[in-house]
Design a protein around this motif. Sequence first.
Motif, mmCIF file in Angstrom:
data_model
loop_
_atom_site.group_PDB
_atom_site.id
_atom_site.type_symbol
_atom_site.label_atom_id
_atom_site.label_comp_id
_atom_site.label_asym_id
_atom_site.label_seq_id
_atom_site.Cartn_x
_atom_site.Cartn_y
_atom_site.Cartn_z
ATOM 1 N N PRO A 71 0.815 -1.228 0.000
ATOM 2 C CA PRO A 71 0.000 0.000 0.000
ATOM 3 C C PRO A 71 0.841 1.267 0.000
ATOM 4 C CG PRO A 71 -0.879 -1.592 1.567
ATOM 5 C CD PRO A 71 0.427 -2.149 1.087
ATOM 6 N N GLN A 72 1.981 1.243 0.688
ATOM 7 C CA GLN A 72 2.848 2.425 0.742
ATOM 8 C C GLN A 72 3.419 2.741 -0.640
ATOM 9 O OE1 GLN A 72 3.050 -0.191 2.772
ATOM 10 N NE2 GLN A 72 2.535 0.643 4.799
ATOM 11 N N VAL A 84 3.620 6.141 -5.468
ATOM 12 C CA VAL A 84 3.762 6.177 -6.927
ATOM 13 C C VAL A 84 2.533 6.792 -7.584
ATOM 14 C CG1 VAL A 84 3.937 4.747 -9.000
ATOM 15 C CG2 VAL A 84 5.378 4.242 -7.019
ATOM 16 N N ILE A 85 1.351 6.377 -7.167
ATOM 17 C CA ILE A 85 0.126 6.851 -7.815
ATOM 18 C C ILE A 85 -0.103 8.332 -7.543
ATOM 19 C CG2 ILE A 85 -2.384 6.650 -7.805
ATOM 20 C CD1 ILE A 85 -2.017 3.634 -7.450
ATOM 21 N N SER A 86 0.109 8.784 -6.313
ATOM 22 C CA SER A 86 -0.087 10.203 -6.010
ATOM 23 C C SER A 86 0.877 11.075 -6.807
ATOM 24 C CB SER A 86 0.083 10.459 -4.520
ATOM 25 O OG SER A 86 1.398 10.117 -4.090
ATOM 26 N N ALA A 87 2.143 10.648 -6.905
ATOM 27 C CA ALA A 87 3.130 11.423 -7.660
ATOM 28 C C ALA A 87 2.781 11.451 -9.146
ATOM 29 C CB ALA A 87 4.524 10.836 -7.455
#
Length: 300
Positions: free
Chosen positions: A93-94, A99-102
Amino acid sequence: MSLDQLTVGFRRRSTQEKIMKQNGAVVFPFTIAGFGMVLAGVVLDYVQHWELFEEVPEVFILVPALLGLKGNLEMTLASRLSTLANLGELETPQQRRAVISANMALIQVQATVVAVLASAFAMLLAWIPAGEFDLSHGALLCASALATACTASFLLSLLMSAVVIGSRAAGINPDNVATPIAASLGDLTTLGVLSLFGSLFLHAHQNEGWLNIGIIGFFVVLAPVWLRIAMRDPGAEQVLRHGWSPVIFSMLISSGGGFILKRAVEQYAKIASFQPVINEVSKNASVDSACLDRLLELEE
């Protein structure tokens, strides 16, 4: 039968099974992508008679450039996330959150820059034959382009992230699923958002001219926030530093296509319904480039 012949036969059957499995995985997404493009053409044929497109025909110049964001941003994001998933970098999850937020912040930065440049270029192309520049139309185009690009990119990026993670969890290669889904929904979503926001901003332009300026300022102020979030990820930072040329050149070429579309629609109104299919069908081939990209990454 010799051992070599058995080995060759086994490899051949294994290769055929892989090909059949891949074909089975991509047939449904590609079919949905085709229907999505046809439906986008139907929508464009319908909305071209709205007040927005009749009062501000320069919007037609924006259409290919904004639809091109699907290939330049969302499908690129789908390919990038698919590669990372296949490399095992989205397992926890981390990792997914970082990665997805960036990458979603990266898409917002790119969408903001491309929208501003596309609207400016659209006004330039409209000014050349007419010989006059309407600043209020320029503000309307810029506000519509920014709202459309950022909203559609956010929704599609969120969907692509969910599809990649879901495909990985289901044991399906995300390369074969995420990119066609982006192709199927990208045009339809972008056209719908452009028509909706453009119509709202047109009424604001007619009654409250300052609102479009406020919309532009809002998205421009958000850009540094997205930029800071995107810079936290090394991959997104690399794209921010070195990935602008293809995106901007593609936007310029698409805007030129938009100028041709605007001229064509003035004489042949029905040609609008074919624009998404003609303009976007080749982008489904990006599934192959995504697979090649993954193989190159795995070899490294």
